[in-house]
Design a protein around this motif. Sequence first.
Motif, short mmCIF file in Angstrom:
data_model
loop_
_atom_site.label_atom_id
_atom_site.label_comp_id
_atom_site.label_asym_id
_atom_site.label_seq_id
_atom_site.Cartn_x
_atom_site.Cartn_y
_atom_site.Cartn_z
N LYS A 37 0.80 -1.26 0.17
CA LYS A 37 0.01 0.16 0.19
C LYS A 37 0.89 1.40 0.22
O LYS A 37 0.54 2.18 -0.77
CB LYS A 37 -0.86 0.18 1.13
N PRO A 83 0.40 4.07 11.03
CA PRO A 83 -1.00 3.42 10.63
C PRO A 83 -1.43 2.12 9.93
O PRO A 83 -1.96 2.31 8.82
CB PRO A 83 -1.63 4.61 10.19
N PHE A 84 -0.15 1.18 10.13
CA PHE A 84 -0.30 0.03 9.10
C PHE A 84 -0.36 -1.15 10.18
O PHE A 84 -0.03 -1.12 11.25
CB PHE A 84 0.94 0.23 8.12
N CYS A 85 -0.44 -2.41 9.31
CA CYS A 85 -0.22 -3.55 10.27
C CYS A 85 1.05 -4.33 9.67
O CYS A 85 1.99 -4.50 10.59
CB CYS A 85 -1.69 -4.40 9.88
N THR A 135 4.75 -1.24 3.39
CA THR A 135 3.60 -1.53 4.35
C THR A 135 2.43 -1.96 3.79
O THR A 135 2.22 -1.75 2.54
CB THR A 135 3.48 -0.06 5.11
N HIS A 136 1.47 -2.55 4.67
CA HIS A 136 0.29 -2.66 4.20
C HIS A 136 -0.88 -2.71 5.38
O HIS A 136 -0.32 -2.89 6.53
CB HIS A 136 0.22 -4.31 3.42
N THR A 137 -2.21 -2.23 4.96
CA THR A 137 -2.76 -2.14 6.13
C THR A 137 -3.50 -3.52 6.79
O THR A 137 -3.86 -3.31 7.86
CB THR A 137 -4.05 -1.30 5.61
#
Length: 592
Positions: free
Chosen positions: A311, A371-373, A393-395
């Motif tokens: 993302k 703000p990601f996981c 990163t990715h949500t």
Amino acid sequence: MELNNKMLKIKSRIFDFFLSSTDLTPSTFVRHLQELLKEELQAVQANAFINKSSLFRNESFIFEKVETYPNPTRYVEIPIFDQDVAIGQIDLHFHTPIPLPLESFHHISKELSIIFQHYNLYILKRHEEKQYEELFMITSKFHSEMKVETILSEVIRLLQKMYGDFSYQLLLTSDIDSVTHLPVKKLDFDDDNLCAMNAYVTGEVQYENSISDRRAHIYIPIKGGQGVYGVLQIISLDAAILPEAEVKFIRLVADATGSALEKTQLYEQSKQVISDLQLINETSHQLNTNLRLSEVTNFMVNKILHFFQAKETAFILFKKDGINVLSGSTEFFQYDMNLEKLAPIKEHLNSDGEPLFIGDLRLHNRLSKLPFCSCMIIPMHVPNGEKGVCVVTHTLPYFFSFEQFKLLQSLIHHSTLAFNNSMLREELERYVITDYLTKLYSRKYLDGKIDKSMKHDTKGTFILLDIDDFKVVNDTYGHQVGDSILVQVAEIIKANINETDIGARWGGEELAIYLPMIEWKLGKEIITRIIKKIRDETNPCITVSCGLSYWSKDSGITPRELFHRADYALYKAKDKGKNQLCVDFPLQDNLL
């Protein structure tokens, strides 16, 4: 003699039936035998009763005994044996008393039993041939398609075709999302199904009988050359047990399935490796084409976003004076308000410096503010002692695989040289076109830009600045302070002109400013503001004298004439008392 002739004729007709018939199934065979017996023994009716667990266990029919109370003088039962075990009987009914002595029927029983035994061997051989034909067909299909869904579908189809009275379930160690329509389940290692786990661990067939629900379970491991990939569970609803020969065949099917799954997995892995190598090769090839740093960053970011389905992606340099997100990184990292969230990454680089593979940032002590996981952080070795990093990163949590993490490490390793080359090349270019002390552009660079501007633009303003009494400053405070004054004046110039404008060191204590596409009146306002700031903000306080010249398409002057007029205006400013600006251009020559 008559009996022998009759049996010879019966066997001859059965032999002819074998040679001529295209349907040799047990049901057809028994019906044909009944008709032969009726004809040759002149019986009114012939009924066959065959035990279902005998030679016909693989067929979906049974000849049942007719419950009657026959006249013993007109009815005879002929038992059929297989290896001295009774497997059934053939009942004959006559209109008239039995035409043969009862002892004759003992001979008929033996002959018919031999016929059934030979037919049984034929059925078993044909069944084995059919099994191996089916196994060959599905194995060929395995190798031709190399798809997990095809493999599992074909296995279930074969088992249901060959053993329709049983139900099946494939317990696999890996999740297969595309086969929800098949009886496939994940083999859960926390499950209490001990037999399934024993079959998986030992690689041996396991049996389990449940008396309460009248079910029999067989667990056959699905093995390949490198390991066990699951367990085939066979369930019998009436507690029937498959013969060992059938279990042996199903084990062959399970082994073929395991080998096919293993080869498919290796095939997919090889395709992934090839794809990874192609990505690295393509990336390395593209990055070796002398791209600008922004082009390198943009290329790498697009590749990572596409290949890893990320993302947000950024390449970040941590400098002594702050955080520099390279141009081309995705939008999130470009906002100044988000830069403070990157500080923990710098802390990690300073304290550990190892790559990070995080499935859920919310559980991470340092990086939970992002703000990601899912997150992958790969350090980069960059010049000048700075620290660089690639952040992907990715949500969604646990979105990236460990194989992707290793691939990203390799990709960054191969691309770091291109980043470093671009940074060093641009730094070298800055050294060539900038003054070492003031960090303003060089005289040569300025000349080229003005020459290009006068060919393509319609107007421009040129200004020369000279520090008043600079020799006195050097004599009074020393050359180090003199250098500091030059740096201070340069910083004021850079802070008060646009990115399209050019500030340069003309030579010695003389500096220059070129304002492309700027009218002389606006140029006068800009330099007037700069003169005031230099007077108010330098330490020790100094002043500058400035000369301004202007050109337009209608003026027809050359760069050399533009420089000469600015120099002449500067001379007049010095002559008028310094700390001021004079303007000189073709239409006007006044002190302003």
